[in-house]
Design an enzyme around this catalytic site. Structure first.
Site, PDB file in Angstrom:
ATOM      1  N   ASP A 189       1.190  -0.794  -0.078  1.00 34.50           N
ATOM      2  CA  ASP A 189      -0.013  -0.572  -0.493  1.00 34.50           C
ATOM      3  C   ASP A 189       0.882   1.741  -0.448  1.00 34.50           C
ATOM      4  OD1 ASP A 189      -2.126   2.203   0.461  1.00 34.50           O
ATOM      5  OD2 ASP A 189      -3.197   0.711   1.329  1.00 34.50           O
ATOM      6  N   HIS A 194       0.401   8.016   3.940  1.00 32.11           N
ATOM      7  CA  HIS A 194       1.341   6.757   5.146  1.00 32.11           C
ATOM      8  C   HIS A 194       2.188   7.639   5.685  1.00 32.11           C
ATOM      9  CE1 HIS A 194      -2.805   5.247   5.103  1.00 32.11           C
ATOM     10  NE2 HIS A 194      -2.922   4.652   4.206  1.00 32.11           N
ATOM     11  N   ILE A 209      -0.979   8.771   8.921  1.00 30.81           N
ATOM     12  CA  ILE A 209      -1.185   8.363   9.217  1.00 30.81           C
ATOM     13  C   ILE A 209      -0.354   6.843   9.611  1.00 30.81           C
ATOM     14  CG2 ILE A 209      -2.726  10.299   9.964  1.00 30.81           C
ATOM     15  CD1 ILE A 209      -4.720   8.369   7.385  1.00 30.81           C
ATOM     16  N   GLY A 212      -4.791   2.053   7.787  1.00 34.44           N
ATOM     17  CA  GLY A 212      -5.962   1.224   8.953  1.00 34.44           C
ATOM     18  C   GLY A 212      -5.560  -0.853   8.578  1.00 34.44           C
TER      19      GLY A 212
END
Length: 286
Positions: A189, A194, A209, A212
């Site tokens: 990903d 990120h 961040i 998830g």
């Protein structure tokens, strides 16, 4: 219109042939925090090829391990800016334990599109089978696209969990690493949200961040270790809703209840006044 539910719902997103090796599994496990105690027998089940076992959440990355470009949300009836996108929900049903290496075919379709007013939710369903056609797992993923609602579609079902009126059976404090997102993005990903501070700021965050799905894997491991004797092969299903963000390096507080043969889980960020992170999380043992 960026989303046209009449075109999107039921759209076949094609199939992907993919393969994975024990090295891929080891990298994934390290990326979700395995190996903190490198001589513990339980940790070596995740980090050493002898007696290697596969976390069920590896299913979320197995088909994308060789992906090196940022993802895009451009499908039939869907064209959404990546900066508006957050992961809403993830569910995995394991038809059998994931082997440490293998070849498989993933077939994906858009199962539904929901209109939440200020946002849209896209539900993708992926069926994965091995080379012989035997089912391995089914994954359902809900993508939350901010600012893309209001097109007059269905709001979707409410599936909130009835929580026990008692204290949890366990409270687990689980660390994340400052470099956790940089490790996890090597599993496929490459969303710059990120890793790139400027991109994250443009998306409304002070800094990059954590994925998830990385939090999802970290919590799955913590619950498997605490309640299933560190044996991921005992998991038959694991699902969650992404209720808030995690910044790499934060601690997680994981509360677990045993209820009706399942493990009900919530996850918060204690350093931010127990801000919700994962909600309505359910692990179903075999």
């Amino acid at each position: 219109m960026p989303i046209d539910p009449a075109v999107a719902i039921g759209a076949d997103l094609g199939e992907v042939n993919f393969a994975w090796t024990p090295s891929d599994v080891l990298l994934y496990h390290l990326a979700v925090g395995a190996g903190a105690d490198p001589v513990a027998e339980r940790e070596l089940r995740y980090t050493y090829e002898r007696d290697l076992r596969v976390l069920p959440t590896f299913a979320t990355v197995a088909a994308n391990l060789r992906t090196f470009e940022p993802p895009a949300l451009k499908f039939p009836g869907v064209d959404v800016d990546l900066a508006k996108v957050l992961h809403g929900k993830q569910e995995i049903e394991l038809h059998r334990p994931i082997p440490v290496e293998g070849k498989a075919v993933a077939r994906t379709r858009i199962a539904d599109v929901f209109d939440k007013g200020k946002a849209a939710v896209l539900v993708q369903e992926t069926e994965v089978a091995d080379e012989s056609g035997a089912p391995l797992w089914t994954a359902r993923s809900s993508i939350f696209a901010r600012g893309e609602g209001g097109f007059g579609g269905e709001r979707g079902p409410s599936d909130k969990i009835e929580w026990p009126g008692r204290e949890p059976d366990a409270v687990l404090d689980v660390p994340t690493l400052p470099q956790q997102a940089l490790l996890y993005r090597l599993c496929g990903d490459r969303n710059p949200l990120h890793a790139d501070p400027a991109f994250a700021k443009a998306a409304g965050f002070d800094r990059p961040i954590l994925h998830g799905l990385c939090t999802y894997g970290v919590v799955a491991k913590a619950v498997v270790d605490a309640f299933l004797d560190g044996d991921p092969e005992r998991v038959s299903a694991f699902g969650t809703k992404f209720a808030g963000v995690v910044f790499p390096g934060e601690n997680l507080r994981v509360r677990v209840w045993r209820e009706d043969g399942r493990l009900l889980v919530t996850t918060t960020a204690p350093e931010r006044d127990d801000a919700p992170v994962l909600a309505d999380t359910v692990l179903t043992p075999r």
